[in-house]
Motif scaffolding. Structure first.
Motif, short mmCIF file in Angstrom:
data_model
loop_
_atom_site.label_atom_id
_atom_site.label_comp_id
_atom_site.label_asym_id
_atom_site.label_seq_id
_atom_site.Cartn_x
_atom_site.Cartn_y
_atom_site.Cartn_z
N MET A 72 0.84 -1.20 0.00
CA MET A 72 0.00 0.00 0.00
C MET A 72 0.87 1.25 0.00
N PRO A 73 0.48 2.26 -0.80
CA PRO A 73 1.25 3.50 -0.78
C PRO A 73 1.07 4.20 0.57
N ARG A 74 2.14 4.84 1.02
CA ARG A 74 2.09 5.55 2.30
C ARG A 74 1.46 6.92 2.08
N ALA A 75 0.61 7.29 3.01
CA ALA A 75 -0.03 8.61 2.91
C ALA A 75 0.99 9.68 3.30
#
Length: 94
Positions: A72-75
């Motif tokens: 998952m991409p990091r916010a």
């Protein structure tokens, strides 16, 4: 496999902490008593196999979840905000 013969009331000692005693023999059934510390798990084989399968399934699911989370991409933090620092441990001023 070690094979031993025991009569009712006789025991087998395993290590220094486990004692297995023959309590009763009825036909093709034998009742045994097991004296072991609480830190040693004692299960019937079918229960042990079921627990083992559940643990394997849970570990596999956890590994899959970990892989998905890692992808998952990091916010990103909104511009102008600083990263929060962990709280300092409490002081002991006795």
């Amino acid at each position: 496999m070690l094979v031993l013969s025991r009569r009712v009331g006789e025991s087998i000692v395993i290590g220094n902490e486990v004692t297995v005693t023959v309590l009763e023999v009825r036909g093709d059934q034998i009742r045994v008593g097991i004296d072991a510390p609480r830190s040693i798990q004692v299960h019937r084989e079918e229960v042990f196999r079921e627990l083992e399968a559940e643990n394997t399934s849970a570990a596999t699911a956890a590994a899959r979840t970990q892989k998905l989370v890692a992808r998952m991409p990091r916010a990103a933090a909104p511009p102008g905000t600083a990263r929060a620092r962990p709280a300092a441990p409490p002081r002991d001023d006795r």
